[in-house]
Design a protein around this motif. Structure first.
Motif, PDB file in Angstrom:
ATOM      1  N   SER A   1       0.838  -1.189   0.000  1.00 59.36           N
ATOM      2  CA  SER A   1       0.000   0.000   0.000  1.00 59.36           C
ATOM      3  C   SER A   1       0.879   1.246   0.000  1.00 59.36           C
ATOM      4  O   SER A   1       1.629   1.464   0.954  1.00 59.36           O
ATOM      5  CB  SER A   1      -0.865  -0.046   1.269  1.00 59.36           C
TER       6      SER A   1
ATOM      7  N   ASP B   1      -9.517  -1.398   4.683  1.00 56.19           N
ATOM      8  CA  ASP B   1     -10.443  -0.350   4.243  1.00 56.19           C
ATOM      9  C   ASP B   1     -11.891  -0.772   4.416  1.00 56.19           C
ATOM     10  O   ASP B   1     -12.764   0.068   4.581  1.00 56.19           O
ATOM     11  CB  ASP B   1     -10.194  -0.012   2.765  1.00 56.19           C
TER      12      ASP B   1
ATOM     13  N   ARG C   1      -7.413  -3.668  -5.341  1.00 57.40           N
ATOM     14  CA  ARG C   1      -6.866  -2.486  -6.035  1.00 57.40           C
ATOM     15  C   ARG C   1      -7.445  -1.218  -5.436  1.00 57.40           C
ATOM     16  O   ARG C   1      -8.603  -1.175  -5.021  1.00 57.40           O
ATOM     17  CB  ARG C   1      -7.206  -2.553  -7.530  1.00 57.40           C
ATOM     18  N   HIS C   2      -6.615  -0.156  -5.408  1.00 58.85           N
ATOM     19  CA  HIS C   2      -7.069   1.099  -4.844  1.00 58.85           C
ATOM     20  C   HIS C   2      -6.555   2.248  -5.722  1.00 58.85           C
ATOM     21  O   HIS C   2      -5.389   2.244  -6.119  1.00 58.85           O
ATOM     22  CB  HIS C   2      -6.538   1.251  -3.411  1.00 58.85           C
TER      23      HIS C   2
ATOM     24  N   GLU D   1      -2.733  -0.647  -3.667  1.00 63.06           N
ATOM     25  CA  GLU D   1      -3.433  -1.764  -3.045  1.00 63.06           C
ATOM     26  C   GLU D   1      -3.819  -1.364  -1.625  1.00 63.06           C
ATOM     27  O   GLU D   1      -3.105  -0.600  -0.983  1.00 63.06           O
ATOM     28  CB  GLU D   1      -2.526  -2.998  -2.927  1.00 63.06           C
ATOM     29  N   ARG D   2      -4.949  -1.875  -1.164  1.00 64.40           N
ATOM     30  CA  ARG D   2      -5.338  -1.711   0.245  1.00 64.40           C
ATOM     31  C   ARG D   2      -5.894  -3.046   0.738  1.00 64.40           C
ATOM     32  O   ARG D   2      -6.423  -3.838  -0.044  1.00 64.40           O
ATOM     33  CB  ARG D   2      -6.420  -0.624   0.415  1.00 64.40           C
TER      34      ARG D   2
ATOM     35  N   TRP E   1      -3.711   4.294  -3.377  1.00 63.16           N
ATOM     36  CA  TRP E   1      -2.629   3.579  -2.689  1.00 63.16           C
ATOM     37  C   TRP E   1      -2.170   2.340  -3.436  1.00 63.16           C
ATOM     38  O   TRP E   1      -1.399   1.564  -2.899  1.00 63.16           O
ATOM     39  CB  TRP E   1      -3.058   3.215  -1.270  1.00 63.16           C
TER      40      TRP E   1
ATOM     41  N   LEU F   1     -12.725  -2.172  -3.970  1.00 62.75           N
ATOM     42  CA  LEU F   1     -12.493  -0.849  -3.366  1.00 62.75           C
ATOM     43  C   LEU F   1     -12.369   0.250  -4.414  1.00 62.75           C
ATOM     44  O   LEU F   1     -12.025   1.390  -4.090  1.00 62.75           O
ATOM     45  CB  LEU F   1     -11.217  -0.879  -2.502  1.00 62.75           C
ATOM     46  N   MET F   2     -12.649  -0.082  -5.667  1.00 59.42           N
ATOM     47  CA  MET F   2     -12.442   0.917  -6.729  1.00 59.42           C
ATOM     48  C   MET F   2     -13.652   1.831  -6.901  1.00 59.42           C
ATOM     49  O   MET F   2     -13.508   2.965  -7.345  1.00 59.42           O
ATOM     50  CB  MET F   2     -12.124   0.240  -8.070  1.00 59.42           C
TER      51      MET F   2
END
Ligand code: AMP
Length: 538
Positions: A437, A506, A466-467, A472-473, A470, A535-536
């Motif tokens: 991250s 997250d 995927r974020h 990746e989270r 960052w 998380l996208m």
């Protein structure tokens, strides 16, 4: 028959001696914790490094002993790079973003005799008090800025000023340890990678080559990658080797501060993880400005997103050098620089190529293997675990005798990759159980074990999602115990009180079950695929 050539050990101090004699006037500019912009030259760096080396000796630091640092990119940290390693001690850069428990573990494992820290990190040092024992603590500032503290602190500037400029760099064995960096990109405790003088100098030579980072005396170099991350990718050494101007950003890593520094100091080449470039690009977009001197940027530590590549190349005319590496590789393992015929490819094809992590410089060899260790073809399709070997690849971890990671002379990277017929490697997945991250590792196993302590949790699986910011989270998938009423907020609070804040996932998704493989292991790859973009949205 032996050759008849001089035998000179490859030493870190030789890099500094070269810079002093051949590039003495070249500038080093540092944004300091004090807020000012400090300027001096390689000549000054060499003088102060000698004084500092004498000061460390006076403090009783012996050869092979570790000196810890908790510091940003700045001239005092650079002086420590040369003073510590040059005098035969070992520079141990600690990552201030780690949880205090991890820092305590690392400090004790390395047995640092002295810990030097920027004032920003005083609270961390104070939190480490129970494990500090007899270690000497040096605040990296002058007398006027010395903070009040319950700890007994020495003053960096006073230590330097107290020494005359007569220290002579010892002629060390080039295989002697020069610096130490712990990686948490593995399971279990962070592991120490112990670089040697020889590996450091050879790595600098290779990293500076035209088909690698193409670093020269003409450059003004901005390493945004921290000096506590794999020696800032070796750039503080390579800069001395070629006599590049060095621009060190200190704690000011936001887009506006970086942009201002890049423009005011005429930076031509910068290096960092994608997350920092996102801030820089959005600031440049907000003020509608471009870069007047910056022509190249090295992006590594995580995959370069296509939109970032496009923004640098098309909008700003900045060449992106996508690079791959690891702490265990000093770190440079591959750089995506074109071969001759690729310069005339259509732009779209060039961009697709640049998203690959690149090809090996001399000094690193790589191969991909299947689950049985059989080598796979270089056809851009077959994907297997990436194995590397070379002059600056770790052969084992520090104080971990008896547990070598090496397989038949190769270091298994834990990355899954393809290689094309031209030798361009592309990372397609990761087999190691960690999440990256913003360029920093989060242990999924640790999050899972903490989550499982909650009485409402039957099982917990933590995966990388995927974020947009960052890269990746952590996302936590949880099967509740039957009858448990556990909600997301409660579980996240439970975890947050036990780990560094940025390690807290997250989001939590409550599921009925998690898929298991034949041996009863959770099929994480399948879950990563299924929840990849969870998380996208938004
Ligand atoms: P570290 O030891 O913290 O430098 O992390 C090394 C790991 O970061 C590699 O094994 C990869 O998993 C990841 N990494 C580094 N560079 C890249 C890149 N350009 N693209 C994708 N992953 C990368």
């Amino acid at each position: 028959m032996q050759g008849l050539m001089m035998q000179q050990p490859l030493l870190v101090s030789a890099l500094l001696e070269h810079a002093e004699r051949h590039h003495g006037e070249r500038e080093i500019v540092s944004r300091r914790v004090e807020g000012d912009l400090h300027r001096y030259s390689y000549r000054d760096l060499a003088r102060r490094s000698r004084q500092l080396a004498a000061a460390l000796q006076a403090l009783g630091v012996g050869q092979g002993e570790c000196v810890g640092t908790l510091a940003w990119n700045g001239h005092r940290h650079l002086e420590l790079y040369y003073a510590v390693s040059g005098s035969g001690a070992v520079l141990h850069t600690l990552n201030p973003r780690l949880h205090t428990d991890q820092l305590a573990y690392i400090l004790q494992h390395a047995d640092d005799r002295v810990l030097c820290f920027d004032l920003s990190f005083l609270a961390i040092v104070e939190a480490l008090a129970p494990v500090l024992g007899g270690r000497r603590l040096v605040a990296m500032c002058d007398r006027a800025s010395m903070p009040p503290s319950v700890l007994e602190l020495l003053c960096f500037e006073e230590l330097v000023d107290a020494q005359p400029d007569g220290f002579e760099w010892p002629r060390l064995d080039e295989h002697a340890a020069s610096s130490l960096c712990y990686t948490s990109g593995t399971t279990g405790h962070p592991k120490g990678v112990l670089y040697s003088h020889r590996s450091t100098v050879l790595h600098s030579l290779a990293a500076a080559l035209p088909d690698a980072l193409n670093l020269s005396a003409r450059d003004a170099l901005l390493p945004v990658v921290p000096m506590f991350h794999v020696n800032a990718w070796g750039l503080p050494y390579a800069a001395c080797m070629v006599g590049a101007k060095l621009v060190l950003p200190g704690p000011a890593l936001d887009g506006k501060s970086l942009y201002t520094l890049i423009e005011s100091e005429g930076v031509t080449l910068s290096a960092g993880v994608p997350t920092v470039w996102q801030g820089l690009l959005s600031h440049a977009r907000d003020i509608g400005a471009g870069f007047s001197a910056m022509r190249r940027t090295v992006i590594g530590g995580a995959a370069c997103p296509a939109a970032m590549l496009e923004a640098f190349e098309a909008t700003h005319g900045v060449q992106v050098l996508h690079a791959w590496g690891m702490t265990e590789l000093s770190p440079v393992g591959a750089v995506c620089s074109f071969k001759p015929r690729q310069y005339s490819l259509p732009t779209l094809e060039q961009r697709a190529l640049q998203l690959k992590q690149g090809r090996s410089p001399f000094g690193i060899d790589m191969k991909i293997v299947d689950a049985d260790g059989r080598e796979l073809p270089w056809n851009a399709k077959a994907a297997g675990e990436l194995m590397v070997r070379g002059h600056w690849v770790a052969n084992g971890y520090f104080r971990a005798e008896g547990s070598s990671p090496i397989v038949d002379g190769w270091f298994p990277t834990g990355d899954i990759a393809t290689i094309d017929a031209d030798g361009f490697m592309q990372i397609t997945d990761r087999s190691k159980d960690v999440i990256k991250s913003g360029g920093e590792w989060i242990s999924s196993i640790e999050i899972e074990s903490i989550a499982s302590l909650h009485p409402g949790v039957a099982s917990a699986v933590c995966i990388a999602a995927r974020h947009p910011k960052w890269d990746e989270r952590p996302l936590l998938l949880v099967v509740r115990k039957s009858g448990a009423e556990l909600g997301e907020g409660e579980l996240l609070d439970f975890i947050a009180s036990r780990v560094a804040r940025w390690w807290t996932p997250d989001a939590v998704r409550f599921v009925e079950s998690v898929p298991l493989g034949a041996t009863g292991k959770v099929l994480k790859a399948q879950l990563r695929e299924q929840y990849r973009d969870a998380l996208m949205q938004g």
